[in-house]
Design an enzyme around this catalytic site. Structure first.
Site, PDB file in Angstrom:
ATOM      1  N   ASP A  39       0.644  -4.565   3.994  1.00 20.96           N
ATOM      2  CA  ASP A  39       0.526  -3.377   4.901  1.00 20.96           C
ATOM      3  C   ASP A  39       0.345  -3.950   6.472  1.00 20.96           C
ATOM      4  OD1 ASP A  39      -2.198  -4.361   4.567  1.00 20.96           O
ATOM      5  OD2 ASP A  39      -2.635  -2.445   3.344  1.00 20.96           O
TER       6      ASP A  39
ATOM      7  N   GLU B 247      -2.497   5.868   0.014  1.00 11.54           N
ATOM      8  CA  GLU B 247      -3.806   6.844   0.005  1.00 11.54           C
ATOM      9  C   GLU B 247      -3.525   7.752  -1.117  1.00 11.54           C
ATOM     10  OE1 GLU B 247      -6.334   6.263   1.829  1.00 11.54           O
ATOM     11  OE2 GLU B 247      -5.918   6.229   3.904  1.00 11.54           O
TER      12      GLU B 247
ATOM     13  N   ASN C  94     -11.664   4.980  -1.597  1.00 11.57           N
ATOM     14  CA  ASN C  94     -11.203   6.008  -2.044  1.00 11.57           C
ATOM     15  C   ASN C  94      -9.941   5.828  -3.429  1.00 11.57           C
ATOM     16  OD1 ASN C  94      -8.849   5.106  -0.733  1.00 11.57           O
ATOM     17  ND2 ASN C  94      -8.789   7.058   0.784  1.00 11.57           N
TER      18      ASN C  94
ATOM     19  N   HIS D  86      -7.669   3.563  -2.778  1.00 10.68           N
ATOM     20  CA  HIS D  86      -6.202   3.086  -2.406  1.00 10.68           C
ATOM     21  C   HIS D  86      -5.934   1.692  -2.594  1.00 10.68           C
ATOM     22  CE1 HIS D  86      -7.468   2.396   2.158  1.00 10.68           C
ATOM     23  NE2 HIS D  86      -7.606   1.141   1.595  1.00 10.68           N
TER      24      HIS D  86
END
Ligand code: GLP
Length: 241
Positions: free
Chosen positions: A67, A143, A136, A138
C-alpha cells in the site's frame, strides 16, 4: 493457520525475519509482498544483518508492497516508498527497479491500480506475502466495511486508522485521508502469507482474525480461507487467544 508464539517484539522479529530469509535462500528469484508499519521494522533489520553477514542475496528478488498513502511522493518521509528504502532496500543488494510500491501520486489511479495487479500476476504472484494487522483488523489498507474488494484500489481511511497512524506525523491533519492498497484477492494470491502482530493493542484483531466469523468487518478474517498462513505474534497480541 500456524501460530508461532514469540516472547516479545525482538523474538517476533527474529522468528519472522528468519522465515523471510528462508524464502530468499530457497528461491533466490522469489517474489516478496512487503508491508510497512512499526511491526516489521525489526524483521527488516534482521534481513539487513543476514545480508551483511553474507547469508542473503537479494539481487534477483522482486518486491511488491501492499500500500501507499494517496498524495504522498516517494521522497516524503512518511511515504511507504521512503519507509521501504530506508528500512530495507537501501541496505541490501536489491535492484531498486525490482521493487514496487503503489504510486501515491498516480492521476489516473484506476489504471495504475489495475496495472499494479497485472504486474504482480505477471511476476507469478507473491511467493511470500508479509502482513501486519491494523488495530481494527485491516490488512494492507483494506478497512472494515461491507465487502472484500478483490483488486488494488483507492480507500478512504477510517478515523481509527488516521488516529493510529497520526503518531508518525507532525499533526493528525497531516495524515492523508486516502490510500492505495492491494485488494484481498491480490493478497490471497500469495502462496504463503506471513502475518506479524505484537502488543496488546492488536489482541482483539488477532483473536477475530483467527476465531471470529469470516466477515469484511474484520478484513483479516479472510485469511482463515488461505491454505498457508503463518502468524508470528508475541504474547501480548495473543493474550485473547
Ligand atoms: C498500517 C498499514 C498496514 C499495517 C498496519 C499496522 O496502517 N497500512 O499495512 O500493517 O497499519 O501498523 P503497525 O505495524 O504500525 O501497527
Amino acid at each position: 493457520m500456524r501460530i508461532v508464539r514469540a516472547k516479545d517484539y525482538e523474538d517476533m522479529s527474529r522468528k519472522a525475519g528468519d522465515i523471510i530469509a528462508a524464502q530468499v535462500i530457497t528461491k533466490p528469484d522469489c517474489v516478496l509482498g512487503l508491508a510497512t508499519g512499526s511491526t516489521p521494522i525489526g524483521a527488516y533489520k534482521r534481513l539487513v544483518e543476514g545480508y551483511e553477514a553474507g547469508d542473503l542475496d537479494f539481487s534477483q528478488v522482486k518486491t511488491y508492497n501492499l500500500d501507499e498513502y494517496r498524495g504522498l511522493p516517494g521522497d516524503h518521509d512518511q511515504s511507504y516508498r521512503y519507509f521501504m528504502n530506508t528500512n530495507l532496500f537501501d541496505h541490501v543488494n536489491i535492484d531498486k527497479a525490482n521493487t514496487h510500491v503503489p504510486d501515491g501520486l498516480a492521476e489516473d489511479y484506476e489504471a495504475a491500480c489495475a496495472a499494479y495487479d497485472e504486474a504482480v500476476a505477471a511476476a507469478g504472484n507473491q511467493d511470500l506475502q508479509l502482513l501486519g494487522i491494523g488495530n481494527n483488523g485491516h490488512i494492507g489498507f483494506n478497512e472494515p466495511g461491507d465487502a472484500f474488494v478483490r483488486g488494488t484500489h483507492c480507500v478512504d481511511l477510517t478515523e481509527s486508522t488516521i488516529q493510529a497512524n497520526s503518531r508518525l506525523f507532525d499533526s493528525i491533519d497531516d495524515v492523508p485521508r486516502q490510500a492505495f492498497t492491494m485488494g484481498i484477492g491480490t493478497i490471497m494470491a500469495a502462496r504463503t502469507i506471513l502475518v506479524m502482530a505484537n502488543g496488546e493493542v492488536k489482541a482483539q484483531a488477532v483473536h477475530d482474525m483467527i476465531y471470529g466469523p469470516i466477515t469484511p468487518a474484520c478484513q483479516a478474517s479472510i485469511l482463515q480461507l488461505h491454505p498457508n498462513v503463518v502468524l508470528v505474534a508475541d504474547e501480548a497480541a495473543l493474550s485473547l487467544c
